[in-house]
Scaffold this active site. Sequence first.
Site, PDB file in Angstrom:
ATOM      1  N   ARG A  66      12.348 -14.138  11.861  1.00  0.00           N
ATOM      2  CA  ARG A  66      11.990 -13.155  12.684  1.00  0.00           C
ATOM      3  C   ARG A  66      10.410 -13.366  13.344  1.00  0.00           C
ATOM      4  NH1 ARG A  66      12.889  -7.721   9.565  1.00  0.00           N
ATOM      5  NH2 ARG A  66      11.100  -8.477   8.435  1.00  0.00           N
TER       6      ARG A  66
ATOM      7  N   ARG B 276     -11.179   4.760   9.681  1.00  0.00           N
ATOM      8  CA  ARG B 276     -10.903   3.356  10.197  1.00  0.00           C
ATOM      9  C   ARG B 276     -12.252   2.564  10.716  1.00  0.00           C
ATOM     10  NH1 ARG B 276      -5.925   2.116  11.570  1.00  0.00           N
ATOM     11  NH2 ARG B 276      -4.559   3.930  11.533  1.00  0.00           N
TER      12      ARG B 276
ATOM     13  N   LYS C 201       0.815  -1.352   0.080  1.00  0.00           N
ATOM     14  CA  LYS C 201      -0.026   0.070  -0.056  1.00  0.00           C
ATOM     15  C   LYS C 201       0.778   1.281   0.061  1.00  0.00           C
ATOM     16  CE  LYS C 201      -2.279   1.169   4.025  1.00  0.00           C
ATOM     17  NZ  LYS C 201      -2.654   2.361   4.651  1.00  0.00           N
TER      18      LYS C 201
ATOM     19  N   ARG D 261      10.972 -15.615   4.638  1.00  0.00           N
ATOM     20  CA  ARG D 261      12.446 -14.667   5.077  1.00  0.00           C
ATOM     21  C   ARG D 261      13.111 -15.251   6.210  1.00  0.00           C
ATOM     22  NH1 ARG D 261       9.056  -9.031   4.005  1.00  0.00           N
ATOM     23  NH2 ARG D 261       8.465  -9.397   6.098  1.00  0.00           N
TER      24      ARG D 261
ATOM     25  N   ARG E 255      -2.096 -10.596  12.197  1.00  0.00           N
ATOM     26  CA  ARG E 255      -2.229  -9.286  11.688  1.00  0.00           C
ATOM     27  C   ARG E 255      -3.327  -9.476  10.651  1.00  0.00           C
ATOM     28  NH1 ARG E 255       3.484  -8.276  10.026  1.00  0.00           N
ATOM     29  NH2 ARG E 255       2.633  -6.307   9.076  1.00  0.00           N
TER      30      ARG E 255
END
Length: 224
Positions: free
Chosen positions: A157, A86, A11, A124, A168
């Site tokens: 991570r 929001r 985004k 990753r 998330r």
Amino acid sequence: MVLFGSPGSGKGTQAKYLVKWLGIPQISTGDMLREHVRNGTELGKAIEARMKAGQLVPDRLVNELVFERLHRPDCRHGCILDGYPRTPEQATELMGFLEGTEMTEVVIHLVVDYNVIISRMAGRRVCPQCGTLYNAISNRPAKEGLCDLDGAGLMVRDDDRADVVRARLDEYEALTRPVIESFRKAGVKLFQVNASDQGPQAIFETIRKDLETSGLAGKELVGR
Ligand SMILES: [Zn+2]
């Protein structure tokens, strides 16, 4: 222009392309709130008191902030809203506000396949010694699981763990879906752009074509 996109949808990159193409400002409510607090304005003091008490900044204050900003001259050819609205309530207030202006709202939703994002992030790895990032797809270490520079064992991570990424994405979905629905119900122009399997430039070209075809932006509308 209201831009929605999940974590991993790119985004921020699309917002930069749009700003450059259209020459309109990007308005981040987070930045504006911080700025008011820093400058100690009346609004800033009200916001700070709320935050110190662990309360959310109420819709009314956020709306006021955005509407005041939209009245400034640099928004007369439009702007990109980032992080606003929001909630469905904020979306309704925004639509009501725009009815009294010459502006009209357009919603761009960068749609991604969550499985693609999860597998991309799950690939990753980071070196705990020197911080170099590796990627199972585009930037593999020469020796599986070891840093090219110092030979340290690579790690995943916390932010990239599949369950963290999934959480998330779920949170984003729960917050954003009702806002997009309220725009859809109101008949606002809404573009769903596939952001999973194209590069950033191709995604931007899709958005540009959508906006030009619908007459919302284009050569004759830009740079007046
Ligand atoms: Zn290293």
